[in-house]
Write a protein that holds these residues in place. Structure first.
Motif, short mmCIF file in Angstrom:
data_model
loop_
_atom_site.label_atom_id
_atom_site.label_comp_id
_atom_site.label_asym_id
_atom_site.label_seq_id
_atom_site.Cartn_x
_atom_site.Cartn_y
_atom_site.Cartn_z
N HIS A 1 81.71 63.82 58.43
CA HIS A 1 80.36 63.73 59.01
C HIS A 1 79.39 64.16 57.92
N PRO A 2 78.26 63.44 57.79
CA PRO A 2 77.29 63.75 56.73
C PRO A 2 76.81 65.21 56.74
N ARG A 3 76.86 65.87 57.87
CA ARG A 3 76.39 67.26 57.91
C ARG A 3 77.27 68.18 57.06
N HIS A 4 78.54 67.84 56.94
CA HIS A 4 79.42 68.63 56.08
C HIS A 4 78.93 68.55 54.62
N GLN A 5 78.59 67.34 54.20
CA GLN A 5 78.12 67.15 52.82
C GLN A 5 76.82 67.90 52.56
N ALA A 6 75.99 68.03 53.60
CA ALA A 6 74.72 68.73 53.44
C ALA A 6 74.92 70.21 53.11
N LEU A 7 76.12 70.72 53.38
CA LEU A 7 76.40 72.15 53.15
C LEU A 7 77.28 72.38 51.93
N ASP A 8 77.51 71.33 51.13
CA ASP A 8 78.37 71.45 49.95
C ASP A 8 77.95 72.62 49.07
N GLY A 9 78.92 73.43 48.66
CA GLY A 9 78.67 74.50 47.70
C GLY A 9 78.17 75.80 48.29
N LEU A 10 77.90 75.84 49.59
CA LEU A 10 77.41 77.07 50.21
C LEU A 10 78.59 77.93 50.68
N ASP A 11 78.45 79.23 50.54
CA ASP A 11 79.50 80.16 50.92
C ASP A 11 79.34 80.54 52.39
N LEU A 12 79.96 79.73 53.24
CA LEU A 12 79.89 79.98 54.68
C LEU A 12 81.15 79.45 55.35
N CYS A 13 81.32 79.79 56.60
CA CYS A 13 82.47 79.33 57.37
C CYS A 13 82.08 78.11 58.20
#
Length: 201
Positions: A55-67
């Motif tokens: 899902h594109p929303r996953h790509q929007a969070l690339d590189g961020l340190d989160l769960c």
């Protein structure tokens, strides 16, 4: 680091955007979801409820340190996102903050103010953002004692039933302007918001 994680709810369907994804609308040069996650990270650890990959929303969070918490039954409503995200919360957490991903005016200072209220008003069970005039809004922090109730929610009403049941134990934290209330659900609302924001600059 605070013991209170932030549950960033971003598994909804943007059903009123007529094919567009409001969480991928560009704000300050980045998708709204990424911006919301970065703002949240400045206040506490973040668990993001997302639709299943790909899902594109996953790509929007690339590189961020989160769960990232994938919500396979997100179509069942906000309660599914809450349950799925809560499954990733440490049993040692004293509370959780529930933050909607589509609040374009919310700031890290707003989030920190509400987290501070948990310490300054420990006699309460719920702490939530409000407008300057006291109208309740978001985000909302729930005490650990309410986790069981959150996990038993159903449908798309979110946690409002819990908030109503605990009305005598809610502390409101006034935030600037309409930061605690403003969300944008249609292309027209987004266009108007961008227009007003540009005029302020």
């Amino acid at each position: 680091m605070t013991q209170i994680p932030i549950l960033l709810l971003a598994a909804g369907q943007s059903s009123r955007m007529r094919g567009q994804d409001k969480l991928l609308q560009v704000v300050d040069g980045k998708p709204l979801l990424r911006r919301a996650a970065i703002i949240a990270q400045q206040a506490a650890p973040v668990i993001v409820a997302l639709p299943p990959a790909p899902h594109p929303r996953h790509q929007a969070l690339d590189g961020l340190d989160l769960c990232m918490a994938e919500i396979p039954d997100a179509h069942k409503g906000m309660s599914a996102s809450l349950r799925g995200a809560l499954a990733h919360v440490s049993p040692k957490a004293t509370a959780v903050m529930v933050l909607l991903a589509d609040l374009p005016d919310i700031t890290s200072d707003d989030l920190k103010a509400i987290l501070s209220a948990v310490q300054s008003h420990p006699d309460k069970l719920i702490w939530r953002g409000a407008t300057e005039t006291g109208k309740p809004g978001h985000p909302v922090v729930f005490d650990h004692s309410l986790f069981g109730h959150l996990k038993r929610l159903s449908g798309d009403q979110g946690a409002q039933s819990i908030v109503r049941a605990c009305s005598d134990n809610v502390h409101l934290v006034p935030l600037p302007d309409q930061n605690a209330l403003l969300d944008l659900d249609t292309p027209e609302e987004w266009a108007e918001w961008h227009k007003k924001r540009t005029a302020k600059k």
